[in-house]
Design an enzyme around this catalytic site. Structure first.
Site, PDB file in Angstrom:
ATOM      1  CE  LYS A  33      -2.266  -0.891   3.651  1.00  0.00           C
ATOM      2  NZ  LYS A  33      -1.663  -2.237   4.095  1.00  0.00           N
ATOM      3  NE  ARG A  70      -4.208  -1.643  10.051  1.00  0.00           N
ATOM      4  CZ  ARG A  70      -2.991  -1.036   9.618  1.00  0.00           C
ATOM      5  NH1 ARG A  70      -3.025   0.144   9.398  1.00  0.00           N
ATOM      6  NH2 ARG A  70      -1.973  -1.821   9.550  1.00  0.00           N
ATOM      7  NE  ARG A  94       7.617  -3.390   5.853  1.00  0.00           N
ATOM      8  CZ  ARG A  94       6.260  -2.951   5.926  1.00  0.00           C
ATOM      9  NH1 ARG A  94       5.706  -2.548   4.635  1.00  0.00           N
ATOM     10  NH2 ARG A  94       5.555  -3.235   6.900  1.00  0.00           N
ATOM     11  NE  ARG A 131       6.555  -1.094  10.301  1.00  0.00           N
ATOM     12  CZ  ARG A 131       5.505  -1.121   9.371  1.00  0.00           C
ATOM     13  NH1 ARG A 131       5.344  -0.351   8.449  1.00  0.00           N
ATOM     14  NH2 ARG A 131       4.397  -1.666  10.068  1.00  0.00           N
ATOM     15  NE  ARG A 153       2.234  -5.465  11.303  1.00  0.00           N
ATOM     16  CZ  ARG A 153       3.475  -5.406  10.571  1.00  0.00           C
ATOM     17  NH1 ARG A 153       4.609  -6.017  10.885  1.00  0.00           N
ATOM     18  NH2 ARG A 153       3.349  -4.559   9.458  1.00  0.00           N
TER      19      ARG A 153
HETATM   20  P1  AMP Z   1       1.110   0.028   9.054  1.00  0.00           P
HETATM   21  O1  AMP Z   1       2.232   0.954   8.862  1.00  0.00           O
HETATM   22  O2  AMP Z   1      -0.095   0.469   8.429  1.00  0.00           O
HETATM   23  O3  AMP Z   1       1.338  -1.423   8.705  1.00  0.00           O
HETATM   24  O4  AMP Z   1       0.502   0.237  10.428  1.00  0.00           O
HETATM   25  C1  AMP Z   1       1.420  -0.269  11.587  1.00  0.00           C
HETATM   26  C2  AMP Z   1       0.883  -0.252  12.718  1.00  0.00           C
HETATM   27  O5  AMP Z   1       0.411   1.161  13.220  1.00  0.00           O
HETATM   28  C3  AMP Z   1      -0.343  -1.080  13.009  1.00  0.00           C
HETATM   29  O6  AMP Z   1       0.003  -2.425  13.165  1.00  0.00           O
HETATM   30  C4  AMP Z   1      -1.132  -0.471  14.194  1.00  0.00           C
HETATM   31  O7  AMP Z   1      -0.513  -0.769  15.261  1.00  0.00           O
HETATM   32  C5  AMP Z   1      -1.000   0.982  13.882  1.00  0.00           C
HETATM   33  N1  AMP Z   1      -1.874   1.560  12.894  1.00  0.00           N
HETATM   34  C6  AMP Z   1      -1.826   2.049  11.681  1.00  0.00           C
HETATM   35  N2  AMP Z   1      -3.200   2.379  11.133  1.00  0.00           N
HETATM   36  C7  AMP Z   1      -3.944   2.025  12.303  1.00  0.00           C
HETATM   37  C8  AMP Z   1      -5.399   2.173  12.356  1.00  0.00           C
HETATM   38  N3  AMP Z   1      -5.983   2.514  11.357  1.00  0.00           N
HETATM   39  N4  AMP Z   1      -6.044   1.736  13.373  1.00  0.00           N
HETATM   40  C9  AMP Z   1      -5.042   1.334  14.403  1.00  0.00           C
HETATM   41  N5  AMP Z   1      -3.970   1.247  14.491  1.00  0.00           N
HETATM   42  C10 AMP Z   1      -3.233   1.495  13.393  1.00  0.00           C
END
Ligand code: AMP
Length: 368
Positions: free
Chosen positions: A192, A267, A306, A312, A324
């Site tokens: 994404k 989400r 990654r 991360r 996740r």
């Molecule tokens: P991402 O970079 O999109 O994979 O997000 C990494 C982490 O950020 C996720 O595993 C959540 O802990 C938090 N996070 C990102 N977006 C959301 C969201 N819309 N709602 C809740 N937690 C989020």
């Protein structure tokens, strides 16, 4: 809806409405000028349809002349008027009826009145099919107006947009700028972020990645970062209340945006509802939810790979990654149905080269 060049227009007035307006003007001019042998001075190019219909309905002696001045460039009146073609023969001592398609700022009319004064006409009257009172900056009275309209850009029945649309029988109005709001959807690691970065440039959208915003806050040790850290490190979702407030603040930072790419948001169903509400308050909505679909085992491998360079915590070990996916399957995947019900869900194969996937995404977005 129709497209002319790079702009979209929607129907505003029917050909019948236009003919009623023309008739009204013709009857009044007939009453006032039947025994004056007037000269109809038609302002080219836009007034040619109006002039043809109007003058056919004037059943008394009259003559016809044309004048061409230029003021419009694209959508805006430039204010600079130049005479491209003058009236012939001389208008000296004649009763002149200026035939205009539309009066907005009044710059053209002002320039024409100046010419008529120089020509020493006996009298002049202004007849315009359309008149935009809100845009009119001058004080010359308009003697015959077919119809007053709001201050919007129109085409059709002789009026053009960059040369196009004069042949339309109906009148069309420039469509208000619609925001394009994309929900870029898919499990962790689906690509994404990579795709959003490419798509945002192509469509001039603002990219909001909730994950990136959280990571930025963690790095800077803000209150929000501290609150989100524990959840993120475990691979759990951050609570809705925090996430929704943060998303709202990010959107409000960009009041002039043409639209947004929401990456990693919503989400949960509560987030999806909050997003609808937020966009509605801006007179807008989600244009479409585009989902990148990739097999789970490929994703786990991608994320572990990654994790070697991303730094991360949530990319580092397989149990966090699997958590996740559990969060995604339990709380997020249901959103497919949320958008399907609104006819806004579009699945795209997320396996292939970056370019291939971008092409698949843009094919969908171009249809929204
Ligand atoms: P991402 O970079 O999109 O994979 O997000 C990494 C982490 O950020 C996720 O595993 C959540 O802990 C938090 N996070 C990102 N977006 C959301 C969201 N819309 N709602 C809740 N937690 C989020």
């Amino acid at each position: 809806m129709i497209t002319l060049g790079d702009k979209q227009f929607e129907k505003y007035l029917s050909a019948t409405d236009v003919q009623h307006a023309v008739n009204g003007v013709a009857v009044r001019i007939g009453d006032d000028f039947k025994d004056k042998n007037p000269v109809f001075l038609v302002v080219l190019n836009g007034a040619f349809f109006f002039a043809a219909d109007l003058i056919k309905r004037f059943t008394y002696p009259c003559e016809l002349s044309f004048i061409k001045v230029a003021s419009y460039e694209g959508l805006h009146s430039s204010g600079d008027i130049s005479t491209v073609m003058g009236a012939e023969p001389s208008l000296k001592g004649r009763h002149v009826i200026v035939v205009e398609d539309i009066v907005d700022s009044g710059n053209t009319i002002e320039a024409i009145i100046e010419i008529l004064n120089q020509e020493q006409v006996a009298s002049y009257a202004i007849a315009s099919l359309f008149y935009k009172p809100e845009a009119y900056l001058k004080s010359f009275p308009l003697d015959y107006v077919g119809m007053e309209i709001e201050d919007r850009f129109i085409v059709g029945y002789g009026l053009d947009y960059n040369g196009l649309g004069r042949n339309l029988k109906d009148i069309y109005i420039l469509k208000a700028q619609q925001m394009t709001n994309l929900v870029l959807f898919g499990p962790p690691g689906a690509g994404k972020g990579t795709q959003a970065a490419l798509i945002k440039d192509r469509y001039e959208l603002v990219h909001i990645s909730t994950g990136d915003v959280f990571r930025y806050n963690m790095k800077n040790n803000t209150e929000l970062g501290q609150a989100a850290k524990a959840y993120m490190d475990r691979g759990d979702l951050v609570p809705d209340s925090l996430t929704i407030d943060m998303l709202r603040a990010e959107v409000e930072k960009n009041p002039q945006a043409k639209g947004f790419i929401f990456d990693g948001f919503p989400r949960t169903e509560a987030q999806a509802a909050a997003l609808d509400e937020l966009l509605e308050s801006m007179n807008s909505s989600v244009s479409g939810c585009v989902a990148l679909e990739v097999d789970t085992e490929i994703l786990v491998e991608r994320l572990l790979e990654r994790g070697k360079t991303s730094g991360r915590a949530d990319d580092q070990d397989e149990s966090k990654i699997r958590n996740r996916f559990d969060e995604y399957n339990e709380k997020t995947a249901v959103l497919k149905d949320y958008y399907r019900k609104q006819d806004k869900f579009h699945a795209v194969d997320g396996v292939g080269s970056i370019d291939e996937i971008t092409a698949r995404l843009t094919a969908v977005i171009d249809q929204l």
